[in-house]
Design an enzyme around this catalytic site. Structure first.
Site, PDB file in Angstrom:
ATOM      1  N   SER A 415      -9.238  14.306 -19.315  1.00  0.00           N
ATOM      2  CA  SER A 415      -9.918  12.911 -18.697  1.00  0.00           C
ATOM      3  C   SER A 415     -11.177  13.040 -19.583  1.00  0.00           C
ATOM      4  CB  SER A 415     -10.471  13.398 -17.478  1.00  0.00           C
ATOM      5  OG  SER A 415     -10.927  14.587 -17.098  1.00  0.00           O
ATOM      6  N   HIS A 436      -3.919   9.390 -19.506  1.00  0.00           N
ATOM      7  CA  HIS A 436      -5.088  10.001 -18.592  1.00  0.00           C
ATOM      8  C   HIS A 436      -4.759   9.172 -17.241  1.00  0.00           C
ATOM      9  CE1 HIS A 436      -9.374   9.625 -16.957  1.00  0.00           C
ATOM     10  NE2 HIS A 436      -8.819  10.650 -16.329  1.00  0.00           N
ATOM     11  N   GLU A 448      -4.838   5.168 -18.158  1.00  0.00           N
ATOM     12  CA  GLU A 448      -5.611   4.995 -19.590  1.00  0.00           C
ATOM     13  C   GLU A 448      -4.776   5.701 -20.476  1.00  0.00           C
ATOM     14  OE1 GLU A 448      -9.398   6.869 -19.012  1.00  0.00           O
ATOM     15  OE2 GLU A 448     -10.178   4.739 -19.027  1.00  0.00           O
ATOM     16  N   ASN A 486     -14.318   6.928 -17.000  1.00  0.00           N
ATOM     17  CA  ASN A 486     -15.282   8.153 -16.866  1.00  0.00           C
ATOM     18  C   ASN A 486     -16.503   8.116 -17.451  1.00  0.00           C
ATOM     19  OD1 ASN A 486     -13.513   9.258 -14.676  1.00  0.00           O
ATOM     20  ND2 ASN A 486     -12.622  10.712 -16.385  1.00  0.00           N
TER      21      ASN A 486
END
Ligand code: T1G
Length: 710
Positions: A415, A436, A448, A486
């Site tokens: 991540s 991800h 992702e 993130n």
């Protein structure tokens, strides 16, 4: 009109005194101007033609119709408007029969409702999903459907927006054939019988709307029932009022009421946001990194490395899609634990009635466990989901490079780590990609797909196409710390923690963002996920944050005290045994006060507006940087990531749509102001990105960067 007259999107043909109007407007028979005009003119012609005794409306496509052309909402719709076309149908002097040879949604179903009779096949679905676009059925659906299927079923279809199997809608169809292939012959027979019995038009305006006596409070009960999931949305209440009107007014007045409620929805930012999001979701799969003809690699067997929470959840996605998956964990004890957790998850779903016992076994049979790399040599795709540490991942990829067959795709679920660095530990960087998943991986729809510098285009395309097979919404992103999701949540969390130091409370901050529309605020979210996750990420990136001694100090202090959130009974809140309800903890405010004093930060009362701006504007600014750096191809991709991955309210369209809606100049000016009012902190963290500055100064929007966005 004795011969075929074909306007590009609708054709008319007369067979045995029946005018057959066939819609043919790929890909979904959207009821754009040409279709409306064609329908209108062919119906009028048929009514004026003495050789025509009945009219059939059907489709040449797999779908009957996906409804009004949503793209027209932005560009403007030209007469004839759909309600007027449907009025022509309903008031026709000859019987009009809708033959649903495929699904009908929105205006597509409303066309059928305006017809006098309806025929379809078993297993077909119909729906009124307008509420998902921030509006309501605006062409008679809220008035005609209750007359045909009753209030309760109509309410549920219109307010939930969910499609229903045609068999569940008693009263809607006059004939439901078992086999779609028999539709034509069944229609001919039905119409012949209709005519032989001299059964003429049957407008539903002649039907009353019945509310069963024991459901007098049906509307209040329904409002109470949807309170939670309709929180913050404007359209659901408008839908309910429109259906209520159908029980109080004659059809003509009910249609007027519906039209006024429709317009009150259409002009809201929520409607713009949800219509934006409709296209954003679909545009995410429009990727320029591969050509239409780029082949994809066949994925028949998948291996997942790591049987932890993420690895197990990832494996479940493939088992759910019927793709054999082998779960590798070097220690048998951990492997068995992981397999047990998977079974537990399936059985929990079965207990909720969403999975049969057979399905549980079917899915479990698709998942095999192993402790041997030798068992995954024939995997077409390997997804690594081991501990988030570069050295460990590089070791795994080195081994994968040695054991996996040529052409196998090697994906990492990291991540935050640099996938280019991971790819370097193999001799096949072209086969390495990021996939991800978001936790829980078997539930969250967002994926992702992270392209590294050397990832081959067919590998990218394979991953994007595979996402659809496992029911994920994939967004293609580039490599940077945290990729898109993130990376953008980081300033949001940083500011929430800083506001705690400056005098706000976790409860206040969480309430402001909950009321904004998030499913929960940052402190509740942090406690649920575990404060230790952020703590370890911050340890890994000290060089980026060491210059700000206030950076998440309270969160770090809590973790160092063993207060890691829900799982330890204390975090930003405290929790009673077995209860997930956050309880305010004055100790946290004391820690914040002490840390603020130590840092020379003067505490003060913080307004709710400042909380919104301080948490969201730097998040949006980070999104602008991501666009500048090409980490995301378009702003709508960022919106898809935020709505699906972080619960950004869909009625705001995602962070970049929200920014466009409130005005980039407002955001830019606020960022500049905070650079002054927040002293060192502002100067450090509130520097507007070049792109935000440029767009704000030119009065442009993020969406304007992607001209093709509808
Ligand atoms: N208008 C314009 N474009 C549409 C469209 C629509 N209604 N539906 C789909 N598209 C485009 C979509 O953007 C995509 O384009 C392509 O068609 C294939 O779509 C008066 C006011 C019908 C279940 O909300 O739910 O009627 O990306 O990938 O998976 O009361 O499309 O290829 O360029 O989704 O087979 C109400 C919306 C409208 C239904 C088919 N109707 N559509 O799913 O294909 S408002 C809806 C869908 C209305 C009236 C009101 C799905 C589908 P591109 P797709 P699919």
């Amino acid at each position: 009109m004795d011969s075929k007259q074909t306007v590009s999107v609708i054709s008319a043909d007369i067979q045995h005194g029946v005018a057959i109007l066939t819609m043919d407007n790929p890909p979904v028979n959207a009821l754009g101007f040409q279709v409306r005009k064609g329908l209108q003119s062919h119906i009028v012609d048929a009514l004026e033609n003495d050789g025509v005794r009945a009219i059939v409306i059907t489709s040449r496509l797999a779908l009957f119709s996906g409804g009004a052309d949503i793209a027209e909402f932005k560009t403007g719709t030209e007469a004839p408007m759909l309600p007027d076309v449907l009025q022509t149908i309903e008031s026709a002097s000859k019987p009009v029969i809708a033959v649903l040879s495929g699904a009908a949604f929105g205006g597509g179903l409303e066309v059928a409702l305006a017809c006098h009779y309806r025929i379809t096949f078993k297993g077909n679905k119909v729906g009124l999903p307008e509420v998902n676009l921030g509006i309501l059925p605006g062409a008679g659906g809220t008035q005609r459907l209750p007359r045909l299927v009753g209030v309760t079923k109509a309410l549920d279809m219109i307010v939930s927006g969910k499609p229903k199997p045609v068999e569940s809608l008693n009263g809607l169809f006059d004939l439901i054939v078992d086999d779609p292939a028999s539709l034509d012959s069944a229609t001919q027979h039905f119409v012949a019988e209709l005519l032989s019995e001299n059964r003429g038009p049957r407008p539903c305006s002649s039907l009353p709307v019945s509310i069963p006596h024991d459901e007098k409070e049906v509307f209040e009960t329904y409002r109470a029932g949807i309170k939670k999931q309709a929180r913050g949305f404007f359209a659901p209440e408008m839908c309910i009022q429109a259906v209520e009107a159908s029980t109080l007014l004659p059809l003509s007045e009910g249609l007027q009421k519906e039209a006024s409620l429709f317009m009150s929805c259409m002009k809201t930012p929520q409607a713009r946001a949800q219509q934006h999001f409709f296209f954003a979701e679909r545009a995410a799969s429009h990727v320029n990194d591969y050509a239409k003809e780029t082949p994809i690699r066949e994925i028949k067997k998948v291996a997942v490395i790591g049987a932890g929470t993420m690895g197990g959840g990832i494996a479940m996605n493939f088992a759910n899609a019927g793709i054999p998956v082998i779960l590798l964990e070097l220690k048998d004890e951990a492997l068995q634990k992981g397999l047990g957790k998977i079974r537990e998850n399936y059985e929990a779903t079965a207990r909720k009635g969403r999975l049969s016992a057979e399905d549980v076994e079917l899915r479990m049979s698709a998942i095999h466990g192993t402790t041997e790399y030798a068992d995954i040599t024939d995997a077409d795709l390997v997804i690594e989901a081991v501990f988030e540490q570069m050295a460990i991942k590089q070791q795994v990829f080195k081994t994968l490079d040695e054991v996996c067959k040529p052409g196998a795709i090697l994906a990492t679920n990291t991540s935050t780590l640099d996938i280019n660095e991971i790819a370097k530990s193999t001799n096949r960087p072209q086969d390495v990609i990021g996939m991800h998943f978001f936790s829980p991986a078997n539930v969250m729809k967002l994926l992702e797909v992270v392209k590294a510098d050397k990832t081959a285009s067919d590998v990218i395309k394979t991953a994007m196409m595979l996402a659809k097979r496992i029911n994920k919404v994939a967004v293609l992103v580039g490599v940077c710390f945290g990729f898109v999701g993130n990376r953008m949540i980081e300033p949001y969390s940083r500011e929430a923690n800083r506001l705690l130091l400056e005098g706000a409370t976790p409860e206040q901050i969480d309430k402001v963002l909950y009321d904004f529309g998030f499913p929960m605020g940052p402190f509740t979210m942090g406690d649920m996920a575990g404060l230790d996750i952020g703590y370890y990420v911050r340890q890994e990136r000290q060089e980026d944050i060491a210059h700000d001694p206030s950076y998440c100090v309270v969160a770090d202090k809590l973790v160092e005290m063993g207060r890691v959130g829900l799982k330890s009974g204390r975090g930003a809140y405290r929790y009673e045994e077995g209860n997930r309800q956050p309880i305010n903890d004055p100790d946290v405010l004391t820690i914040a006060k002490e840390q603020a004093e130590a840092l020379g930060i003067r505490q003060r009362t913080i307004s709710d507006q400042e909380i919104i701006e301080r948490c969201l504007f730097p998040l949006i600014n980070e999104g602008a940087k991501i666009l500048e750096e090409g980490i995301a191809a378009k702003s709508s991709d960022i919106d898809v990531i935020y709505v699906y991955g972080y619960g950004f309210p869909v009625y705001r369209g995602g962070p970049m749509q929200y920014a466009d809606e409130i005005g980039l100049d407002k955001i830019y000016n606020a960022m500049v102001d905070y650079q002054t009012t927040l002293g060192e902190h502002g100067k450090t963290w509130f520097v507007p990105s070049t792109l935000l500055k440029k767009l704000a100064e030119s009065g442009a929007t993020f969406a304007s960067l992607t001209p093709t966005s509808k």
